[in-house]
Scaffold this active site. Structure first.
Site, PDB file in Angstrom:
ATOM      1  CB  SER A 183      -1.272 -10.218   1.282  1.00 15.29           C
ATOM      2  OG  SER A 183      -2.630 -10.422   1.634  1.00 15.29           O
ATOM      3  CG  HIS A 208      -1.829  -1.120   1.389  1.00 13.87           C
ATOM      4  ND1 HIS A 208      -1.700  -2.061   2.378  1.00 13.87           N
ATOM      5  CD2 HIS A 208      -2.932  -1.476   0.679  1.00 13.87           C
ATOM      6  CE1 HIS A 208      -2.677  -2.949   2.279  1.00 13.87           C
ATOM      7  NE2 HIS A 208      -3.442  -2.618   1.260  1.00 13.87           N
ATOM      8  NE  ARG A 228      -8.270 -12.279   2.653  1.00 11.66           N
ATOM      9  CZ  ARG A 228      -8.856 -11.533   1.724  1.00 11.66           C
ATOM     10  NH1 ARG A 228      -8.153 -11.051   0.731  1.00 11.66           N
ATOM     11  NH2 ARG A 228     -10.150 -11.278   1.777  1.00 11.66           N
TER      12      ARG A 228
HETATM   13  P1  AMP Z   1      -6.335  -4.171  -0.311  1.00  8.31           P
HETATM   14  O1  AMP Z   1      -6.210  -3.330   0.919  1.00  8.31           O
HETATM   15  O2  AMP Z   1      -5.791  -5.537  -0.162  1.00  8.31           O
HETATM   16  O3  AMP Z   1      -7.724  -4.102  -0.906  1.00  8.31           O
HETATM   17  O4  AMP Z   1      -5.378  -3.494  -1.391  1.00  8.31           O
HETATM   18  C1  AMP Z   1      -5.486  -2.145  -1.732  1.00  8.31           C
HETATM   19  C2  AMP Z   1      -4.615  -1.881  -2.932  1.00  8.31           C
HETATM   20  O5  AMP Z   1      -3.273  -2.198  -2.604  1.00  8.31           O
HETATM   21  C3  AMP Z   1      -4.999  -2.736  -4.135  1.00  8.31           C
HETATM   22  O6  AMP Z   1      -4.891  -1.957  -5.307  1.00  8.31           O
HETATM   23  C4  AMP Z   1      -3.977  -3.821  -4.109  1.00  8.31           C
HETATM   24  O7  AMP Z   1      -3.698  -4.380  -5.376  1.00  8.31           O
HETATM   25  C5  AMP Z   1      -2.764  -3.070  -3.596  1.00  8.31           C
HETATM   26  N1  AMP Z   1      -1.805  -4.016  -3.020  1.00  8.31           N
HETATM   27  C6  AMP Z   1      -2.042  -4.964  -2.085  1.00  8.31           C
HETATM   28  N2  AMP Z   1      -0.930  -5.685  -1.841  1.00  8.31           N
HETATM   29  C7  AMP Z   1       0.033  -5.181  -2.647  1.00  8.31           C
HETATM   30  C8  AMP Z   1       1.402  -5.497  -2.882  1.00  8.31           C
HETATM   31  N3  AMP Z   1       2.017  -6.498  -2.235  1.00  8.31           N
HETATM   32  N4  AMP Z   1       2.079  -4.775  -3.790  1.00  8.31           N
HETATM   33  C9  AMP Z   1       1.479  -3.758  -4.463  1.00  8.31           C
HETATM   34  N5  AMP Z   1       0.188  -3.411  -4.285  1.00  8.31           N
HETATM   35  C10 AMP Z   1      -0.524  -4.108  -3.397  1.00  8.31           C
END
Ligand code: AMP
Length: 312
Positions: free
Chosen positions: A215, A67, A217
């Site tokens: 992630s 993020h 998760r």
């Molecule tokens: P999320 O909070 O998981 O919904 O992710 C929010 C944004 O962050 C989304 O556009 C994801 O693709 C991006 N994102 C999550 N993990 C990563 C990562 N390891 N590298 C780059 N972007 C990420």
């Protein structure tokens, strides 16, 4: 709190968990935290009115270096950096991990402050989906395979909330990660089809030094599962090596990928796919750029990862 709007310093946030979160380096700037949709809409409208460009990073919070990479880029390219933190119930199916999804708003505010963010929009679910809400956005075809097949309704929830967020924030640029590859393709389509006047920027997956894609998760993995999860990137890299050394039969590559993951006792495959990076349809031959994508469960935690392979 005034009118759902709260101005606070996030510096008092608790310390990050080791190995999980990027250290929030405070730049001494306060982040404006807004919970109320009309308040954020008014504020962003005033930014636009003043001729400022808005960079927007939608997230579900529990922010990590992935993020942070999006926020840093958005910070660099725009006058205003807005981040939403919303665990969107409509993109979780029955029995999925909505309740147990990791949350830490205080820690997140520190991360946003660390990159010099201007505002965090963290709405309660009933302000996004008030009583009587019944309008949904459906992106067809691109959502049928991969995660769309194993998570019915997931992308409908994503497209709906992103549409709402775009309408509230009206960003000039919105930033997404390649880690959620299918999501980025769906959002690009949505933006084109519904004539949103904004640029979608997709940035590379940020990984831990051992290759594990960052992630939120990951925080739910046991140490054994975390170790086992290294097989994801390792197997993806192996598929890339196969293609580099001349293998063009997608079935051969996919079977090897599957076999590598199946050899890891803690891994349960949801899908392994080789597909066209634009249409997301499965390919038989690897001739042009190809997406290798997978979703694998470790216990109750489902992880996704992907790489773009270019045939020699
Ligand atoms: P999320 O909070 O998981 O919904 O992710 C929010 C944004 O962050 C989304 O556009 C994801 O693709 C991006 N994102 C999550 N993990 C990563 C990562 N390891 N590298 C780059 N972007 C990420």
């Amino acid at each position: 709190m005034r009118d759902g709007c709260e101005v606070r310093s996030a510096r008092c946030a608790k310390s990050p968990r080791p190995g999980e979160r990027a250290p929030g380096r405070s730049k001494g700037k306060t982040v404006k935290t807004i919970h109320d949709p009309s308040e954020v809409q008014r504020l962003c409208e005033s930014f636009r009115g003043a001729g400022k460009t808005i960079g927007f990073v939608p997230t579900m919070g529990f922010l990590h270096e992935g993020h942070v990479s999006l926020m840093r880029r958005a910070r660099a390219e725009n006058d205003v950096l807005g981040v939403s933190i919303f665990v969107n119930p409509s993109q979780f199916g029955q029995g999925e991990d909505f309740e147990s999804y990791p949350r830490d708003l205080q820690g997140d505010l520190m991360q946003v402050e660390g990159v010099g963010g201007d505002l965090v929009f963290a709405p309660p679910a009933d302000s996004i989906y008030p009583r009587g809400f019944c309008t949904f956005v459906e992106v067809a075809e691109l959502t049928e395979g991969l995660c769309g097949a194993s998570r019915p309704g997931h992308f409908r929830g994503v497209a709906t909330v992103v549409t709402k967020l775009f309408n509230l924030i009206r960003p000039h640029r919105a930033y997404f990660g390649q880690k959620d590859y299918q999501q980025s393709v769906v959002i690009r389509r949505l933006v084109a089809d519904l004539n949103f006047d904004l640029n979608v920027v997709v940035l590379p997956t940020v990984r831990e030094p051992n290759g594990l894609a960052m992630s939120s998760r990951n925080a739910r993995l046991t140490p054994e599962q975390r170790k086992a999860a290294l097989i994801l990137y390792r197997s993806l890299r192996h598929s890339e090596d196969l293609v580099r050394t001349g293998e063009t039969n997608a079935k051969v590559v996919r079977d090897e990928l599957r076999a590598m993951i199946e050899a890891e006792p803690l891994a349960r495959i949801d899908y392994v796919a080789l597909c066209d990076p634009d249409t997301l349809l499965a390919v038989d031959r690897i001739e042009g750029p190809t997406l290798a994508a997978l979703a694998v469960r470790f216990g109750s935690t489902r992880l996704i990862d992907n790489i773009l392979i270019t045939a020699p």
